[in-house]
Design a protein around this motif. Structure first.
Motif, PDB file in Angstrom:
ATOM      1  N   VAL A  91      44.951 -16.738  25.247  1.00  0.00           N
ATOM      2  CA  VAL A  91      45.640 -16.922  26.531  1.00  0.00           C
ATOM      3  C   VAL A  91      46.459 -15.673  26.866  1.00  0.00           C
ATOM      4  O   VAL A  91      46.446 -15.200  28.012  1.00  0.00           O
ATOM      5  CB  VAL A  91      46.527 -18.187  26.510  1.00  0.00           C
ATOM      6  N   VAL A  92      47.156 -15.118  25.893  1.00  0.00           N
ATOM      7  CA  VAL A  92      47.932 -13.894  26.114  1.00  0.00           C
ATOM      8  C   VAL A  92      47.011 -12.785  26.612  1.00  0.00           C
ATOM      9  O   VAL A  92      47.311 -12.094  27.597  1.00  0.00           O
ATOM     10  CB  VAL A  92      48.670 -13.465  24.828  1.00  0.00           C
ATOM     11  N   ALA A  93      45.879 -12.610  25.946  1.00  0.00           N
ATOM     12  CA  ALA A  93      44.929 -11.571  26.345  1.00  0.00           C
ATOM     13  C   ALA A  93      44.396 -11.823  27.755  1.00  0.00           C
ATOM     14  O   ALA A  93      44.296 -10.892  28.568  1.00  0.00           O
ATOM     15  CB  ALA A  93      43.782 -11.498  25.335  1.00  0.00           C
ATOM     16  N   LEU A  94      44.085 -13.057  28.072  1.00  0.00           N
ATOM     17  CA  LEU A  94      43.577 -13.388  29.406  1.00  0.00           C
ATOM     18  C   LEU A  94      44.626 -13.160  30.491  1.00  0.00           C
ATOM     19  O   LEU A  94      44.324 -12.604  31.551  1.00  0.00           O
ATOM     20  CB  LEU A  94      43.106 -14.841  29.453  1.00  0.00           C
ATOM     21  N   VAL A  95      45.843 -13.596  30.238  1.00  0.00           N
ATOM     22  CA  VAL A  95      46.920 -13.403  31.216  1.00  0.00           C
ATOM     23  C   VAL A  95      47.126 -11.908  31.468  1.00  0.00           C
ATOM     24  O   VAL A  95      47.262 -11.462  32.611  1.00  0.00           O
ATOM     25  CB  VAL A  95      48.224 -14.091  30.744  1.00  0.00           C
ATOM     26  N   PRO A 112      48.801  -7.206  16.806  1.00  0.00           N
ATOM     27  CA  PRO A 112      48.011  -6.268  17.608  1.00  0.00           C
ATOM     28  C   PRO A 112      46.508  -6.283  17.309  1.00  0.00           C
ATOM     29  O   PRO A 112      45.702  -6.067  18.214  1.00  0.00           O
ATOM     30  CB  PRO A 112      48.621  -4.905  17.277  1.00  0.00           C
ATOM     31  N   GLU A 113      46.144  -6.579  16.076  1.00  0.00           N
ATOM     32  CA  GLU A 113      44.723  -6.551  15.725  1.00  0.00           C
ATOM     33  C   GLU A 113      43.941  -7.636  16.470  1.00  0.00           C
ATOM     34  O   GLU A 113      42.920  -7.359  17.105  1.00  0.00           O
ATOM     35  CB  GLU A 113      44.544  -6.712  14.213  1.00  0.00           C
ATOM     36  N   ASP A 114      44.425  -8.878  16.409  1.00  0.00           N
ATOM     37  CA  ASP A 114      43.715  -9.962  17.093  1.00  0.00           C
ATOM     38  C   ASP A 114      43.749  -9.794  18.606  1.00  0.00           C
ATOM     39  O   ASP A 114      42.743 -10.014  19.287  1.00  0.00           O
ATOM     40  CB  ASP A 114      44.296 -11.324  16.710  1.00  0.00           C
ATOM     41  N   ILE A 115      44.896  -9.405  19.143  1.00  0.00           N
ATOM     42  CA  ILE A 115      44.991  -9.206  20.585  1.00  0.00           C
ATOM     43  C   ILE A 115      44.037  -8.091  21.020  1.00  0.00           C
ATOM     44  O   ILE A 115      43.335  -8.217  22.036  1.00  0.00           O
ATOM     45  CB  ILE A 115      46.438  -8.892  21.020  1.00  0.00           C
ATOM     46  N   ARG A 127      47.248  -2.545  27.527  1.00  0.00           N
ATOM     47  CA  ARG A 127      47.729  -1.795  26.371  1.00  0.00           C
ATOM     48  C   ARG A 127      48.443  -2.728  25.400  1.00  0.00           C
ATOM     49  O   ARG A 127      49.272  -3.552  25.803  1.00  0.00           O
ATOM     50  CB  ARG A 127      48.698  -0.706  26.861  1.00  0.00           C
ATOM     51  N   VAL A 128      48.148  -2.577  24.127  1.00  0.00           N
ATOM     52  CA  VAL A 128      48.799  -3.356  23.075  1.00  0.00           C
ATOM     53  C   VAL A 128      49.924  -2.527  22.479  1.00  0.00           C
ATOM     54  O   VAL A 128      49.712  -1.399  22.071  1.00  0.00           O
ATOM     55  CB  VAL A 128      47.785  -3.770  21.982  1.00  0.00           C
ATOM     56  N   VAL A 129      51.133  -3.120  22.461  1.00  0.00           N
ATOM     57  CA  VAL A 129      52.297  -2.447  21.894  1.00  0.00           C
ATOM     58  C   VAL A 129      52.770  -3.284  20.706  1.00  0.00           C
ATOM     59  O   VAL A 129      53.324  -4.369  20.883  1.00  0.00           O
ATOM     60  CB  VAL A 129      53.437  -2.312  22.945  1.00  0.00           C
ATOM     61  N   PRO A 130      52.522  -2.795  19.478  1.00  0.00           N
ATOM     62  CA  PRO A 130      52.983  -3.554  18.304  1.00  0.00           C
ATOM     63  C   PRO A 130      54.503  -3.598  18.239  1.00  0.00           C
ATOM     64  O   PRO A 130      55.169  -2.613  18.543  1.00  0.00           O
ATOM     65  CB  PRO A 130      52.417  -2.754  17.123  1.00  0.00           C
TER      66      PRO A 130
END
Length: 131
Positions: A91-95, A112-115, A127-130
């Motif tokens: 859901v986070v990725a979709l949003v 961050p890996e799964d996202i 963009r993924v920010v750990p």
């Protein structure tokens, strides 16, 4: 403008009064960057205890995005395509991906890996920010 999506790890940091988490929130606020949180993420961390007063203050600064039937189905499908199991991460990725239609998007996450896997399956440029 960059939209900031908060994942559970960032909310946990805010609840624990992490200086880094609060600094990120302040930078976003000063830069007029919208802060959004899928409601499923809130459910992952909310326990309605007095110790969550700081977290409650942070949540008041954010826009919550409800988890509706369509998004839930899309998240389940995305999990199936990627072999992942955390529907809320999906859901986070979709949003985040959906918000790209408007602006740039950064996701503050302790996962961050799964996202990243979920975003890659959608060819998303979020963009993924750990944290």
């Amino acid at each position: 403008m960059t939209i900031i999506v908060l994942d559970a790890g960032e909310l946990i940091g805010l609840e624990a009064n992490s200086r880094a988490a609060w600094a990120r929130l302040e930078v976003a606020r000063r830069g007029s960057h919208p802060l959004i949180i899928p409601t499923g993420v809130i459910g992952q961390v909310w326990r309605n205890t007095p110790q969550q007063a700081r977290l409650n203050q942070a949540l008041k600064q954010c826009q919550s995005i409800p988890l509706d039937d369509q998004t839930a189905r899309r998240a389940g499908t995305l999990c199936g395509r990627t072999g992942t199991t955390d529907v809320i991460d999906a859901v986070v990725a979709l949003v985040a991906h959906d918000a790209l239609r408007e602006d740039e998007v950064s996701i503050l996450t302790s996962d961050p890996e799964d996202i990243s896997t979920l975003l890659a399956a959608m060819d998303s440029t979020a963009r993924v920010v750990p944290v």
